[in-house]
Design an enzyme around this catalytic site. Structure first.
Site, PDB file in Angstrom:
ATOM      1  N   ASP A   1       0.847  -1.194   0.000  1.00 39.15           N
ATOM      2  CA  ASP A   1       0.000   0.000   0.000  1.00 39.15           C
ATOM      3  C   ASP A   1       0.879   1.239   0.000  1.00 39.15           C
ATOM      4  OD1 ASP A   1      -2.352  -1.374  -0.040  1.00 39.15           O
ATOM      5  OD2 ASP A   1      -3.002  -0.806   1.964  1.00 39.15           O
TER       6      ASP A   1
ATOM      7  N   ASP B   1      -3.694   9.165  10.964  1.00 42.40           N
ATOM      8  CA  ASP B   1      -3.524   8.505   9.674  1.00 42.40           C
ATOM      9  C   ASP B   1      -3.841   9.485   8.543  1.00 42.40           C
ATOM     10  OD1 ASP B   1      -3.270   6.564   7.752  1.00 42.40           O
ATOM     11  OD2 ASP B   1      -5.100   5.495   8.294  1.00 42.40           O
TER      12      ASP B   1
END
Lengths: 387, 387, 387, 387
Positions: A246, A256
């Site tokens: 990812d 995040d």
């Protein structure tokens, strides 16, 4: 911008949830309209991507009846066919619904755990139906805030039980699907089980069918904990366990962020691209990121194009790195290849006594410089085109 | 303070380097005089400790000739005998000498790597001579600052080669010594290989003799990366790999502080003590910490006593936790034991179809609360004695 | 639990949004039903709180017409009257609506900036109507992700312009309202302007009416950046600028957790309570936190009770700290009061030459130990009741 | 490498302690020999630097007698003259000697505080003697580990007393010297007072002679706390307080790394250079960094050259940024200049009622996209030369 135009051969893929992110965050509501998966496929294909990935509920709304499910799959598959796009990876949403608020495979409620495993089985079926070869587990809700609320050993035991069971399910079906575990240290839970690539790799070694399971490392997740992402990916590659990846970017020690690939820490992004391009990794270059929240709907495609463009620009730098005589000379001065040479070989009494009999003049050995400043500066020069 | 007086049965041990720390840091020089290892043994014995641990050069100065070496060992052993103290763990200093500036087992210079392995062999001999059963590897210099200067895969290969070779050496000698790897994410290197308990556990699974090697997790090291230490230790226990443990305290995201055990994050310290006291871990409770730098020589013993005192106070709280009906009721309300129950058992086609045939009413399951606030508050009440 | 029962004299207040948090996070949807502000007032009053605080839209939905607005205010005020609760602080929601996605006072779009200032003016009116004396500015959207998108100097200029304008508005109305700026380093923006208590205090010194503006520090916000919260609050108190305070808990270097007060870092929570209780701070003890997301609706009240209970338990420890002869002796040994003594006084040529003429025997002065281990251990003992 | 060759006009300066760093860290000893200050001057001059800076004890060993002191100054000054180098900044070492283990201006021992102030006075004299115009205070030991050991308010009071006294001393001498305070959040102390640029700027506003005192922000120090360095410098510039700057690089949430400028986070380094080059800042570009510890003595000069080279490369990119029509169009689309426009102007009742009377159609305003992805991608393209 003709130079860095992606093609399907570059194997760039995007999650439907990435370009489709509507911008809900803990302090604000939706800022972009829903994105039709078919439009996502079409636009990404136009930009040069090779495929898309999805959670079950990115494609099929929670609770859809079978005919509606089939209709959605059919029109999605049609879009894939028309654009030549693939779906190399799928996953299951085990975090959005309130039922998962205490975990999915590791909820303290056995009923929730059973429901989660069943949902994953159906997600695997959906993936198989659409030709996916990798199925990712991101256990975002597998964790806790209150330390006394779960014994972590129990949680690992339940996690293993779930994955072992699902491996059994896949094996029975003669499917090509392999699993990839995606670690994350925290958020949305205070602490998440399997917080890093290392913990996930070790967990895999404890499974019944470790050969079926690898990792899906994410730049942002290791970076939240301040770990060196290239080293984490290297350890996965060393163990033959890099099943998927990812790509995005993130600042250390923050919520995040899932920024555009290359938006933060260009040197690490370069080292990562160099690693992927030279390690024999043949899987997708998957972007799990989203456009800044202050973008409108069109800005999303700027974001998507930027992820690929920067990857390609860094891949070109990577080839330049390997071709540059100056850099290779600096690598030699830093003894980089020296580390590929065995130190002592396999143990034998003879090898041991030979080693102990040698005169290791530490003071002399200590005199050597490793010329890392020059090598690192050449990397910076390469990145900046300052030659 | 009669209540929390340690005895040898508590298995408290200290590194010679901990009470002997002279306070050199990146910005300042020595602030305390050298501490004779014999005095360390004597004072720690008086305080109630059970043993000491050491790096080779904590006991025997770098470059000491054999007779001097023997003299130092003899008087140290005499102090141990007189005080009934043991040396359950030893290790080798592979970081202080300039020769290790680019690494020991993973230096780019093969000569350094060979010298490091030889030094470790001699350290193992010294440990065996003094009856140690655990030998710790902390690879503080095994890392890098300039990402292009080492391929991490090469480094892991060299690391494995070294540990495999040393396992061979130990096996040949019919020694009881087992190895314990101590991970750390950074400092003194910009990034260290095997940065967390997870990475080390996975690395061990890749060794030739994984059964000989476990981990030595340290509170401060996992905490630097903001990871949940209790979870890391739990994963090691789950895998049967907790061979030793380093107790201290630390704030997240800072330089390595090595504070007195319990000086930071009392709730996590409590959860850790509870885990150790109830998991069957029978090894030393080893303190790898040092007194604040503004202490004088006497303050060091306040520090050492404090480490043990807080551990014992938390162990008493741990027993109280298990005995309290109120807390056990809160644990039941939070379904803590529910997580110990299998979710689906071993895979079989029948189990799979039974599971898929169940009606998982997610909305109903979502209605349950997990009562974690009450449980966590009871932990805080317990810690504060606020009952 | 009779000992730590709060009363109105304790001045505990809660934001409506805290007990009313419905659990939306970046990965999951609502898990608790909406909470009627009137129920919040009633339940909090029963638990012993003294008041509530709110954003305009916590009380009055976005876009409500005047009659509906009035009706909502009336029934809310009735609940306050019946319970004896107050509303010492109000604020304006300048972050939830999509219009604020690029900022409010510092959006690059002047139209948004004007709309934000007008919304704040109406929020101030609402606060005045309900008797608030403090109006908080938390500029959660005042920041950026892409560094080139705003010059920070421009942003500070616009921020100052907005606050100066609003000060003018308050002054004109002869209101008692004072402003309190709440800093935060990041989340929801990648970087937020005025990231710490220090930056906010300095910003205030640059305003037209600095006397009207103070700070509202929040435990979680300084802790995200790993800063010492007690020191931040101390600097605000030193400057006479602690106008309000937000109590909760948080782990360093993570997403904004807003845990129950005292749930993390008990030693710092104790030092904070000791500071507040001994500094003459007379304002509300305001909790800006929420229940863990896996709680049901009833768990919210466990959470709220726990915040107050832990504060009171720590306040009792604080009195014990001041009363303990042993601790006061340890403070004396650490020369704590010595730091309250002037070092050199005001400058004068005579003072300077006297000072330069002294013999400062550094080596002798260096010999002193500061006995911090013992003092810190006594704090731990006090917290654990380990005496 | 002809393009990025520094000259004295670039105003690059280095601390003697930077190129002279001998590599002592908490786990290892000296790895490079001492560097004669005269050699430092000569080599740096050859590389294109404009000056050097120093702590008193970088030039004159602790305890040197007056004749030796004079001899050292004379030969140093001779080297400066011969090379045309300057010494625009000096400072005093208030951290290395054990006497400062509990602080200098904020030690709990009044005798230490007086000694520290006297040492600073002599440092100021030395600076004046060598023509420095800026005197930096980095209070590395002004902090604590044990929170109960100092009241932070007392510490701030003593800090202010010291700076006020030293301002008095400078004023009396009709010196041109101005002070610059260098904040840092932690290391070597657990927490340092004045942890960020913001705290220092506010502290300055509390001084008797604020006009004499500014800040000396350091990339690494703000970055340790994860703060946006460009924003910190911008706030200092906004207040007219950027008196000096320390350039280096660092990863967030780690020990103090002091890497070569530009070695980490190229985008932020670029934004910083752009800010400095366009803000009118006319002071030195001062490097406070050191070569990686695995370098030999020659590698130090690679390091020094690299700092300057990367700065110049980024300065060229900065000019390209301002000249590029494509980038300026993207800035316009992002409304960057819109933020320089007043929102509402100075308060007046008329302005207020005009504002409240406007129709702020939030939903319409919310529709705008800010085009930050494109702008940020163009910055990345510019850095990579990917046009």
């Amino acid at each position: 911008m003709s130079n860095f135009q992606p093609t399907k051969a570059d194997k760039f893929t995007f999650g439907l949830w990435t370009v489709g992110w509507q911008g809900v965050d803990p302090f604000g509501t939706f800022i972009r309209p829903p994105l039709d998966p078919v439009e996502a496929v079409t636009r990404l294909a136009e930009l040069g991507a090779a495929g898309v990935t999805f959670h079950d509920n990115d494609l099929i709304p929670f609770g859809a009846e079978p005919p509606e499910r089939q209709r959605l799959i059919d029109r999605f598959r049609k879009a894939l066919t028309e654009t030549g796009m693939t779906t190399p990876m799928v996953t299951t949403n085990l975090f959005y619904h309130p039922v998962f608020k205490d975990g999915a495979f590791t909820s303290n409620d056995r009923g929730v755990r059973r429901a989660a495993i069943a949902k994953a089985m159906r997600g695997i079926d959906l993936g198989a139906e659409l030709g996916a070869s990798v199925y990712v587990f991101w256990g975002g809700r597998e964790g806790l805030e209150a330390g006394a609320a779960k014994r972590a050993g129990d949680a690992l035991e339940r996690y293993r039980e779930a994955i072992d069971f699902l491996c059994g399910y896949v094996r029975e079906q003669d499917s090509v699907i392999r699993f990839a575990i995606e670690p994350k240290p925290n958020e949305p839970r205070g602490d998440i089980f399997l917080p890093t690539v290392g913990h996930a790799l070790h967990f895999i070694s404890m499974l019944e069918h470790p050969e079926m399971v690898g990792v899906n490392p994410e730049v942002a997740h290791e970076t939240i904990a301040g770990l060196n992402f290239v080293h984490g990916v290297s350890q996965a590659l060393w163990a033959g366990k890099l099943f998927h990846i990812d790509l995005n970017s993130q600042r250390i020690g923050r919520f995040d962020q899932d920024y555009r690939f290359g938006a933060e820490d260009l040197k690490e992004a370069f080292l990562l691209v160099h690693l992927l391009e030279t390690s024999g990794y043949g899987g997708p270059r998957h972007f799990d990121a989203h456009a800044y929240r202050n973008e409108d709907a069109e800005g999303v495609w700027e974001f998507a194009a930027g992820c690929m463009r920067t990857y390609l620009a860094l891949a070109a730098k990577s080839r330049e790195f390997d071709a540059s005589e100056e850099i290779q000379a600096a690598r030699a001065a830093a003894l980089v290849e020296g580390l590929a040479e065995p130190s002592v070989g396999t143990y034998s009494p003879e090898a041991a006594s030979a080693l102990l009999g040698e005169d290791h003049d530490l003071d002399r050995l200590a005199g050597r410089g490793y010329h890392n400043e020059r090598l690192d500066q050449l990397v910076v020069d390469l990145l900046l085109g300052a030659r």
